[in-house]
Design a protein around this motif. Structure first.
Motif, short mmCIF file in Angstrom:
data_model
loop_
_atom_site.label_atom_id
_atom_site.label_comp_id
_atom_site.label_asym_id
_atom_site.label_seq_id
_atom_site.Cartn_x
_atom_site.Cartn_y
_atom_site.Cartn_z
N ASP A 82 0.73 -1.15 -0.19
CA ASP A 82 -0.01 0.05 -0.13
C ASP A 82 0.76 1.43 -0.02
O ASP A 82 1.62 1.25 0.79
CB ASP A 82 -0.92 0.10 1.24
N GLY A 83 0.72 2.03 -0.87
CA GLY A 83 1.51 3.29 -1.06
C GLY A 83 1.33 4.18 0.15
O GLY A 83 2.43 4.86 0.39
N ALA A 84 0.28 4.19 0.67
CA ALA A 84 0.12 5.23 1.75
C ALA A 84 0.72 4.80 3.05
O ALA A 84 1.34 5.73 3.49
CB ALA A 84 -1.35 5.30 2.11
N ASN A 85 0.69 3.40 3.21
CA ASN A 85 1.37 3.04 4.80
C ASN A 85 2.43 2.02 4.76
O ASN A 85 2.90 1.71 5.72
CB ASN A 85 0.21 2.69 5.59
N GLY A 86 2.62 1.36 3.36
CA GLY A 86 3.47 0.40 3.35
C GLY A 86 3.19 -1.01 3.65
O GLY A 86 3.98 -2.04 3.53
N ASN A 87 1.83 -1.21 4.03
CA ASN A 87 1.21 -2.27 4.55
C ASN A 87 1.17 -3.18 3.25
O ASN A 87 0.98 -2.91 2.22
CB ASN A 87 -0.25 -2.24 5.06
N PRO A 88 1.73 -4.70 3.50
CA PRO A 88 1.64 -5.49 2.26
C PRO A 88 0.17 -5.60 1.91
O PRO A 88 -0.88 -5.71 2.31
CB PRO A 88 1.96 -6.74 2.90
N VAL A 89 0.00 -5.75 0.43
CA VAL A 89 -1.23 -6.08 -0.37
C VAL A 89 -1.36 -7.51 -0.78
O VAL A 89 -2.18 -8.13 -0.62
CB VAL A 89 -1.46 -5.12 -1.51
N PHE A 90 -0.09 -8.12 -1.26
CA PHE A 90 -0.04 -9.66 -1.73
C PHE A 90 1.21 -9.88 -1.81
O PHE A 90 2.36 -9.04 -2.01
CB PHE A 90 -0.87 -9.73 -3.01
N SER A 91 1.78 -10.98 -1.84
CA SER A 91 2.97 -11.94 -2.05
C SER A 91 2.68 -12.97 -2.75
O SER A 91 2.01 -13.70 -2.44
CB SER A 91 3.65 -11.97 -0.81
N THR A 92 3.43 -13.19 -3.95
CA THR A 92 3.32 -14.17 -5.06
C THR A 92 4.74 -14.82 -5.23
O THR A 92 5.67 -14.06 -5.38
CB THR A 92 2.48 -13.66 -6.14
N LEU A 93 4.74 -16.00 -4.88
CA LEU A 93 5.83 -16.73 -5.45
C LEU A 93 5.87 -17.22 -6.77
O LEU A 93 4.76 -17.97 -7.03
CB LEU A 93 6.09 -17.90 -4.47
N LEU A 94 6.91 -17.09 -7.68
CA LEU A 94 6.97 -17.69 -8.98
C LEU A 94 7.70 -18.66 -9.19
O LEU A 94 8.93 -18.63 -9.08
CB LEU A 94 7.34 -16.51 -9.93
N ALA A 95 7.07 -20.08 -9.22
CA ALA A 95 7.78 -21.06 -9.30
C ALA A 95 7.73 -22.00 -10.55
O ALA A 95 6.45 -21.88 -10.79
CB ALA A 95 7.58 -22.12 -8.00
N SER A 96 8.75 -22.06 -11.29
CA SER A 96 8.62 -22.61 -12.75
C SER A 96 9.13 -23.99 -12.57
O SER A 96 8.77 -24.50 -13.77
CB SER A 96 9.69 -21.71 -13.59
N GLY A 97 9.53 -24.75 -11.67
CA GLY A 97 10.12 -26.13 -11.79
C GLY A 97 11.47 -25.89 -12.34
O GLY A 97 12.09 -26.83 -12.74
N ARG A 98 11.99 -24.74 -12.41
CA ARG A 98 13.47 -24.50 -13.01
C ARG A 98 14.21 -23.80 -12.12
O ARG A 98 13.50 -23.14 -11.41
CB ARG A 98 13.34 -23.74 -14.33
N SER A 99 15.52 -23.92 -11.93
CA SER A 99 16.45 -23.13 -11.23
C SER A 99 16.44 -21.64 -11.53
O SER A 99 17.14 -21.46 -12.68
CB SER A 99 17.66 -23.83 -11.11
N PHE A 100 16.13 -20.50 -10.79
CA PHE A 100 16.20 -19.35 -11.28
C PHE A 100 17.87 -19.07 -10.73
O PHE A 100 18.18 -19.21 -9.50
CB PHE A 100 15.25 -18.43 -10.16
N LEU A 101 18.24 -18.05 -11.51
CA LEU A 101 19.69 -17.68 -11.08
C LEU A 101 19.69 -16.22 -10.31
O LEU A 101 19.39 -15.19 -10.94
CB LEU A 101 20.56 -17.49 -12.43
N PRO A 102 20.09 -16.23 -9.20
CA PRO A 102 20.12 -15.05 -8.25
C PRO A 102 21.32 -14.21 -8.80
O PRO A 102 21.95 -14.62 -9.53
CB PRO A 102 20.37 -15.69 -6.84
N TYR A 103 21.20 -12.91 -8.35
CA TYR A 103 22.39 -12.06 -8.54
C TYR A 103 23.50 -12.32 -8.46
O TYR A 103 24.42 -11.83 -9.11
CB TYR A 103 21.93 -10.60 -8.00
N HIS A 104 24.02 -13.00 -7.43
CA HIS A 104 25.22 -13.27 -7.03
C HIS A 104 25.98 -14.12 -8.07
O HIS A 104 27.22 -14.64 -7.72
CB HIS A 104 25.28 -13.98 -5.43
#
Length: 169
Positions: A82-104
């Protein structure tokens, strides 16, 4: 920047909770004074590294992250606040069955873009076998997955940016 001129910044913050306590964070600053209006952490188990940031038509920040649970394969996460107070609106996990590559491992974290209808588009690099591929996701404005697509060109492919044209393509 929202319609009132306030600025949002997403990054990775050390919560000083011990080893590997890095979490994605979102800060809202007053556009006129630079004062911090709020700070929120977008945390999961393990390390959560900020990727992309977009502001929807209602002034709500949406952030993409690479979530790396301890001892597990990385996933991508999307969180809306929420832009006014920063409270979470939603959180979604995107899982593809493949290995995502993190920044490191030298790969850019997931990118985000929004269309005029508030739909979210997320793109990042995933790995299947020994090759890197584009992973692209569409979510509706409530964070519900609409589709997932992969680009499996020859050799290694790495996502660096994401943009939509005025028609939302």
């Amino acid at each position: 920047v929202d319609s009132a001129g306030n600025l949002f910044v997403a990054g990775t913050c050390d919560k000083a909770l011990g080893v590997n306590s890095f979490q994605a964070c979102i800060v809202k600053f007053d556009g006129a004074t630079g004062a911090t209006l709020w700070l929120r952490f977008y945390a999961g188990a393990g390390i959560t590294v900020s990727g992309g940031l977009a502001i929807d038509a209602g002034g709500n920040p949406v952030v993409t992250t690479t979530c790396v649970p301890f001892g597990e394969v990385a996933d991508y996460c999307v969180g809306k606040f929420d832009g006014a107070n920063g409270n979470p609106v939603f959180s979604t996990l995107l899982a593809s069955g493949r290995s995502f590559l993190p920044y490191h491992v030298g790969i850019a974290p997931p990118r985000i873009s929004l269309d005029a209808g508030g739909n979210l588009f997320v793109a990042g690099t995933c790995q299947a076998g020994s090759r890197r591929r584009f992973c692209t996701f569409k979510l509706n404005s409530a964070g519900v997955s609409q589709w997932t697509s992969y680009f499996d060109g020859s050799g290694d492919n790495t996502v660096h940016s994401l943009a939509l044209d005025p028609s939302g393509n």
